[in-house]
Write a protein that holds these residues in place. Structure first.
Motif: not given
Length: 262
Positions: A106-109, A113-114, A157-159
């Protein structure tokens, strides 16, 4: 962007096969009673896996990769042998059940989630057969890691700005997983101790290879914390060690990484 903009909410899945197949042949296979066998070919060898393309893009306008499972390299390469962490990956293509043995990727988004979150996402599939743990999304892993860390600094928390080592530990402790942390300095100390107390001369590479062999023989993943040395953005980059290649003398000569971005 105007109000009430309708965002895309469906991903695409790309299925990969050896060789060529026309649309007419594919439709013919779908109507065949033994279609799965015909599509897979001998020993399931025609099916190479699938890639999920998400409807969101990165800063370069490239679509992000979701759950992806691709067959590993062949086990044998001349006199060398490859070893991989694998699990069974099932998927459906127009009702046809397809399966490959691989470690999902899974690629980071960066929105949710990094690299560390992506590494924990990948690693959970390798240990699920040993532990009764739920499969969580990138966002869930990030949230649990951040909220369970004692004395965490109050920040959004995000980004996601990526997880610290203590936040990775917090997640593993939360799901009840035992883990071991190795760093270069502790291995250097161990090398000196072995020479001083037991008179055994070993190199740092030999110690690292012993760790890799031990964990892979047991079927457990290794999350590596890399310092790529390019700039501050790439210091502390997390990847999952998914396999290695060794020669006839059992020396590791190549490592395979599930690297979520770099």
């Amino acid at each position: 962007m105007p109000s009430f903009y309708k965002f895309q909410n469906r991903s695409q899945r790309l299925h990969l096969f050896k060789g060529n197949i026309t649309e007419a042949e594919f439709k013919g296979i779908l109507g065949h009673n033994d279609s799965t066998k015909k599509l897979r070919g001998k020993n399931n060898g025609n099916y190479l896996g699938h890639i999920t393309v998400k409807p969101v893009a990165d800063e370069f306008e490239s679509k992000l990769m979701g759950r992806t499972a691709i067959v590993p390299y062949p086990k044998k390469q001349g006199k060398n042998t490859r070893y991989f962490l694998i699990q069974s990956n099932k998927c459906s293509l127009f009702g046809l059940d397809l399966n490959i043995d691989s470690l999902p990727f899974h690629e980071q988004d960066i929105a949710v989630g990094a690299c560390a979150s992506a590494s924990l996402w990948i690693a959970q599939f390798a240990i699920q057969k040993w532990f009764d743990i739920p499969i969580r999304s990138l966002a869930e892993i990030t949230e649990i890691s951040r909220l369970q860390t004692p004395y965490a600094l109050p920040s959004p928390l995000y980004p996601s700005e990526g997880l610290t080592p203590s936040e990775i530990v917090a997640y593993l402790e939360n799901i009840g997983i035992h883990f071991q942390v190795y760093d270069i300095q502790s291995l250097e100390d161990k090398k000196i101790e072995m020479k001083t107390k037991a008179g055994i001369e070993v190199s740092l590479n030999e110690l690292i290879e012993d760790i890799i062999h031990a964990y892979f023989d047991a079927g457990f993943p290794i999350i590596c914390n890399l310092d790529l040395g390019e700039d501050d953005n790439y210091n502390g980059h997390a990847v999952v060690l998914s396999g290695y290649k060794e020669n006839k003398q059992k020396d590791i000569i190549e490592l395979y990484l599930h690297d979520d971005k770099i």
